[in-house]
Design a protein around this motif. Structure first.
Motif, PDB file in Angstrom:
ATOM      1  N   ALA A  76       0.837  -1.207   0.000  1.00  0.00           N
ATOM      2  CA  ALA A  76       0.000   0.000   0.000  1.00  0.00           C
ATOM      3  C   ALA A  76       0.867   1.251   0.000  1.00  0.00           C
ATOM      4  O   ALA A  76       0.610   2.196  -0.755  1.00  0.00           O
ATOM      5  CB  ALA A  76      -0.941  -0.014   1.203  1.00  0.00           C
ATOM      6  N   LEU A  77       1.910   1.252   0.816  1.00  0.00           N
ATOM      7  CA  LEU A  77       2.813   2.399   0.854  1.00  0.00           C
ATOM      8  C   LEU A  77       3.511   2.571  -0.493  1.00  0.00           C
ATOM      9  O   LEU A  77       3.638   3.690  -1.000  1.00  0.00           O
ATOM     10  CB  LEU A  77       3.836   2.225   1.978  1.00  0.00           C
ATOM     11  N   GLY A  78       3.933   1.479  -1.095  1.00  0.00           N
ATOM     12  CA  GLY A  78       4.544   1.561  -2.421  1.00  0.00           C
ATOM     13  C   GLY A  78       3.593   2.136  -3.455  1.00  0.00           C
ATOM     14  O   GLY A  78       4.000   2.904  -4.325  1.00  0.00           O
ATOM     15  N   ALA A  79       2.320   1.774  -3.357  1.00  0.00           N
ATOM     16  CA  ALA A  79       1.314   2.301  -4.285  1.00  0.00           C
ATOM     17  C   ALA A  79       1.156   3.811  -4.102  1.00  0.00           C
ATOM     18  O   ALA A  79       1.043   4.557  -5.086  1.00  0.00           O
ATOM     19  CB  ALA A  79      -0.012   1.590  -4.070  1.00  0.00           C
ATOM     20  N   LEU A  80       1.144   4.252  -2.860  1.00  0.00           N
ATOM     21  CA  LEU A  80       1.031   5.689  -2.592  1.00  0.00           C
ATOM     22  C   LEU A  80       2.250   6.424  -3.136  1.00  0.00           C
ATOM     23  O   LEU A  80       2.115   7.477  -3.759  1.00  0.00           O
ATOM     24  CB  LEU A  80       0.881   5.934  -1.096  1.00  0.00           C
ATOM     25  N   ARG A  81       3.410   5.860  -2.930  1.00  0.00           N
ATOM     26  CA  ARG A  81       4.639   6.479  -3.435  1.00  0.00           C
ATOM     27  C   ARG A  81       4.670   6.510  -4.963  1.00  0.00           C
ATOM     28  O   ARG A  81       5.266   7.399  -5.558  1.00  0.00           O
ATOM     29  CB  ARG A  81       5.863   5.731  -2.914  1.00  0.00           C
ATOM     30  N   ARG A  82       4.041   5.540  -5.574  1.00  0.00           N
ATOM     31  CA  ARG A  82       3.990   5.460  -7.041  1.00  0.00           C
ATOM     32  C   ARG A  82       2.989   6.462  -7.626  1.00  0.00           C
ATOM     33  O   ARG A  82       2.958   6.697  -8.824  1.00  0.00           O
ATOM     34  CB  ARG A  82       3.621   4.034  -7.445  1.00  0.00           C
ATOM     35  N   GLY A  83       2.148   7.049  -6.765  1.00  0.00           N
ATOM     36  CA  GLY A  83       1.214   8.067  -7.229  1.00  0.00           C
ATOM     37  C   GLY A  83      -0.236   7.641  -7.288  1.00  0.00           C
ATOM     38  O   GLY A  83      -1.095   8.417  -7.709  1.00  0.00           O
ATOM     39  N   LEU A  84      -0.534   6.402  -6.886  1.00  0.00           N
ATOM     40  CA  LEU A  84      -1.937   5.990  -6.856  1.00  0.00           C
ATOM     41  C   LEU A  84      -2.655   6.783  -5.771  1.00  0.00           C
ATOM     42  O   LEU A  84      -2.098   7.037  -4.704  1.00  0.00           O
ATOM     43  CB  LEU A  84      -2.060   4.492  -6.613  1.00  0.00           C
ATOM     44  N   LYS A  85      -3.872   7.166  -6.048  1.00  0.00           N
ATOM     45  CA  LYS A  85      -4.601   8.059  -5.147  1.00  0.00           C
ATOM     46  C   LYS A  85      -5.553   7.353  -4.205  1.00  0.00           C
ATOM     47  O   LYS A  85      -6.131   7.984  -3.323  1.00  0.00           O
ATOM     48  CB  LYS A  85      -5.369   9.114  -5.964  1.00  0.00           C
ATOM     49  N   ALA A  86      -5.731   6.037  -4.371  1.00  0.00           N
ATOM     50  CA  ALA A  86      -6.615   5.300  -3.462  1.00  0.00           C
ATOM     51  C   ALA A  86      -6.152   3.853  -3.384  1.00  0.00           C
ATOM     52  O   ALA A  86      -5.894   3.227  -4.411  1.00  0.00           O
ATOM     53  CB  ALA A  86      -8.062   5.363  -3.940  1.00  0.00           C
ATOM     54  N   VAL A  87      -6.025   3.352  -2.163  1.00  0.00           N
ATOM     55  CA  VAL A  87      -5.666   1.958  -1.940  1.00  0.00           C
ATOM     56  C   VAL A  87      -6.580   1.373  -0.880  1.00  0.00           C
ATOM     57  O   VAL A  87      -7.066   2.073   0.003  1.00  0.00           O
ATOM     58  CB  VAL A  87      -4.188   1.779  -1.517  1.00  0.00           C
ATOM     59  N   ARG A  88      -6.812   0.072  -0.995  1.00  0.00           N
ATOM     60  CA  ARG A  88      -7.533  -0.687   0.024  1.00  0.00           C
ATOM     61  C   ARG A  88      -6.499  -1.536   0.740  1.00  0.00           C
ATOM     62  O   ARG A  88      -5.649  -2.148   0.107  1.00  0.00           O
ATOM     63  CB  ARG A  88      -8.586  -1.600  -0.595  1.00  0.00           C
ATOM     64  N   VAL A  89      -6.606  -1.585   2.066  1.00  0.00           N
ATOM     65  CA  VAL A  89      -5.665  -2.376   2.835  1.00  0.00           C
ATOM     66  C   VAL A  89      -6.332  -2.804   4.131  1.00  0.00           C
ATOM     67  O   VAL A  89      -7.044  -2.025   4.756  1.00  0.00           O
ATOM     68  CB  VAL A  89      -4.345  -1.594   3.077  1.00  0.00           C
TER      69      VAL A  89
END
Length: 148
Positions: A76-89
């Motif tokens: 999830a943190l990697g997704a945020l760093r990659r620029g994704l604006k929404a993650v489910r965790v």
């Protein structure tokens, strides 16, 4: 309260394109969510690339992408760093609070939308694995017409 339409869960670029085409044709916003745990299986890069393809092909579409990272806080943190604006965790509350704070710093959020979603893999299961693109498009149009 959750903003936007209930999600359509996609398992491939082809499914995402069908859903985006349906939303664009209807002039509706679209929330696409990855398959459960896709952050750890197909990866953050794959989902980010899917978003880039959709943005290029449908520049006027109001699109929200949500990557499901299961219980993988690092993904999830990697997704945020990659620029994704929404993650489910699905992580313990203390970890979730930390991720929420980090997400805010990236201009992102953790998704907790618990409304029913249209899972396009169900189309495959119901038809014994054989489903035509027109059938997926009809399901997407129906879903978006009722919920979008």
């Amino acid at each position: 309260m959750v903003a936007g339409p209930p999600a359509i869960i996609v398992h491939s670029l082809a499914q995402a394109l069908v859903a985006a085409e349906a939303a664009a044709a209807l002039g509706k916003p679209l929330t696409l969510r990855s398959a459960p745990g896709a952050g750890g299986t197909v990866g953050v890069g794959w989902f980010a690339s899917l978003g880039a393809v959709l943005a290029e092909r449908f520049p006027d579409l109001e699109l929200t992408l949500v990557l499901d990272c299961a219980d993988e806080a690092g993904t999830a943190l990697g997704a945020l760093r990659r620029g994704l604006k929404a993650v489910r965790v699905a992580v313990p509350e203390e970890t979730r609070a930390k991720l929420e704070a980090l997400a805010g710093g990236y201009g992102a959020r953790l998704d907790d939308d618990d409304r029913p979603a249209l899972d396009l893999s169900q189309s495959l299961v119901e038809r014994g694995g054989l489903v035509e693109q027109a059938d997926l498009a009809a399901r997407c149009r129906d879903w978006l017409g009722r919920h979008g």
